[in-house]
Design a protein around this motif. Structure first.
Motif, PDB file in Angstrom:
ATOM      1  N   ILE A 155      64.476  40.105  74.043  1.00  0.00           N
ATOM      2  CA  ILE A 155      64.698  39.188  73.510  1.00  0.00           C
ATOM      3  C   ILE A 155      63.015  39.213  72.638  1.00  0.00           C
ATOM      4  O   ILE A 155      62.272  39.237  72.148  1.00  0.00           O
ATOM      5  CB  ILE A 155      64.352  38.345  74.019  1.00  0.00           C
ATOM      6  N   SER A 199      72.559  47.202  74.960  1.00  0.00           N
ATOM      7  CA  SER A 199      72.449  45.202  74.972  1.00  0.00           C
ATOM      8  C   SER A 199      71.980  44.539  75.867  1.00  0.00           C
ATOM      9  O   SER A 199      70.942  43.032  76.381  1.00  0.00           O
ATOM     10  CB  SER A 199      73.522  44.792  74.477  1.00  0.00           C
ATOM     11  N   TRP A 227      67.336  33.959  66.759  1.00  0.00           N
ATOM     12  CA  TRP A 227      67.462  34.402  68.540  1.00  0.00           C
ATOM     13  C   TRP A 227      67.922  32.970  68.480  1.00  0.00           C
ATOM     14  O   TRP A 227      68.813  31.941  69.500  1.00  0.00           O
ATOM     15  CB  TRP A 227      66.742  34.416  69.429  1.00  0.00           C
ATOM     16  N   LYS A 240      57.019  32.479  70.686  1.00  0.00           N
ATOM     17  CA  LYS A 240      57.364  33.654  71.213  1.00  0.00           C
ATOM     18  C   LYS A 240      55.973  32.583  72.347  1.00  0.00           C
ATOM     19  O   LYS A 240      56.313  32.459  73.426  1.00  0.00           O
ATOM     20  CB  LYS A 240      57.151  34.442  71.062  1.00  0.00           C
ATOM     21  N   ALA A 245      66.982  32.758  80.741  1.00  0.00           N
ATOM     22  CA  ALA A 245      66.105  33.448  80.150  1.00  0.00           C
ATOM     23  C   ALA A 245      65.631  34.430  81.013  1.00  0.00           C
ATOM     24  O   ALA A 245      64.467  33.852  81.743  1.00  0.00           O
ATOM     25  CB  ALA A 245      65.867  33.221  78.749  1.00  0.00           C
ATOM     26  N   ASN A 269      71.293  30.494  68.162  1.00  0.00           N
ATOM     27  CA  ASN A 269      72.128  31.336  68.966  1.00  0.00           C
ATOM     28  C   ASN A 269      71.948  30.556  70.398  1.00  0.00           C
ATOM     29  O   ASN A 269      72.922  30.511  71.566  1.00  0.00           O
ATOM     30  CB  ASN A 269      72.518  32.269  69.435  1.00  0.00           C
ATOM     31  N   GLN A 270      71.297  29.017  70.702  1.00  0.00           N
ATOM     32  CA  GLN A 270      70.638  28.733  71.797  1.00  0.00           C
ATOM     33  C   GLN A 270      71.705  27.508  71.850  1.00  0.00           C
ATOM     34  O   GLN A 270      72.196  27.184  70.700  1.00  0.00           O
ATOM     35  CB  GLN A 270      69.049  28.878  72.082  1.00  0.00           C
ATOM     36  N   TYR A 275      62.771  36.517  70.332  1.00  0.00           N
ATOM     37  CA  TYR A 275      62.180  34.754  70.244  1.00  0.00           C
ATOM     38  C   TYR A 275      61.891  34.705  68.752  1.00  0.00           C
ATOM     39  O   TYR A 275      60.890  34.644  68.270  1.00  0.00           O
ATOM     40  CB  TYR A 275      60.492  35.312  70.728  1.00  0.00           C
ATOM     41  N   ASP A 276      62.835  34.920  67.969  1.00  0.00           N
ATOM     42  CA  ASP A 276      62.582  34.726  66.426  1.00  0.00           C
ATOM     43  C   ASP A 276      64.123  33.764  65.718  1.00  0.00           C
ATOM     44  O   ASP A 276      64.200  32.929  67.171  1.00  0.00           O
ATOM     45  CB  ASP A 276      62.199  36.052  65.470  1.00  0.00           C
TER      46      ASP A 276
END
Length: 228
Positions: free
Chosen positions: A80, A75, A86, A116, A183, A89-90, A82-83
């Motif tokens: 990342i 993990s 993702w 991205k 990040a 979840n930010q 970058y989809d």
């Protein structure tokens, strides 16, 4: 009589000599280092056998079994994506002045680049903040200009900075907040410049090309060595 004494004395002398030889042989054997090592080794092996016999089978197996190699957590090293998963979840796209400056730069300069591509532009801005060649704040980098124009075209295009696409603003805002909060910057390999394929600025010939993402090509200054 004299013969008897002589014979008795001879026997006594032979016995004495025999005893002396035996004593010498005995002393010689007791000082033989190989003999001593053999005796000690035999004793140690016997003690070891007795000790191992007293250990439980499960414990003995654990002792003689090599430990399993440690593996790193996947993990932590996972790249990342970058989809959309993702992005979902930010954190919410809110923050202070530095967040606002970065979010606007992504929205006006790169909102057509996808998640991205916008993250890559954010890397360039934050890499500039870390570089002594540029201002030490996000707003300073975004607003920087010189006699030749602005560093970011939207700052000098004369158009009003209006957020007309709320969905695109949310995307840019979430990316901006994630990048400001730390990040990892792994997309552009330390780039501090970029341009579109439609142009080829003179400086791009002198700089190291690091990545091409969407409609942007990324660069960093060449590394200087003692031979440069």
């Amino acid at each position: 009589m004299f013969m008897l004494k002589s014979w008795t004395g001879g026997i006594a002398m032979l016995l004495a000599l025999s005893g002396g030889v035996h004593a010498e042989m005995t002393v010689s054997q007791s000082n033989d280092p190989t003999a001593a090592i053999g005796m000690n080794l035999t004793a140690l092996l016997g003690q070891e056998r007795a000790a191992l016999g007293a250990v439980k089978g499960t414990r003995l197996t654990a002792i003689v079994t090599s430990p399993a190699p440690k593996t790193r957590s996947k993990s932590k090293n996972k790249a990342i994506g970058y989809d959309t998963a993702w992005l979902a979840n930010q954190s919410a796209p809110t923050g202070g002045p530095e967040f606002e400056c970065l979010a606007k730069a992504l929205y006006f300069e790169a909102r057509g680049e996808g998640i991205k591509g916008q993250a890559a532009v954010a890397e360039v801005i934050l890499n500039r903040v870390d570089s002594p060649r540029f201002p030490a704040s996000v707003c300073g980098v975004v607003n920087q200009s010189n006699s030749r124009g602005c560093q970011f075209s939207f700052m000098c295009d004369g158009a009003a900075e209006r957020i007309g696409d709320k969905s695109a603003w949310t995307v840019a805002g979430k990316i901006a907040r994630a990048m400001i909060e730390g990040a990892p910057r792994r997309l552009t390999d330390g780039a501090t410049y970029f341009h579109t394929p439609a142009v080829r600025p003179a400086w791009s010939r002198r700089f190291d090309r690091t990545a091409e993402i969407g409609q942007h090509i990324f660069y960093r200054p060449p590394l200087k060595t003692a031979l440069n």
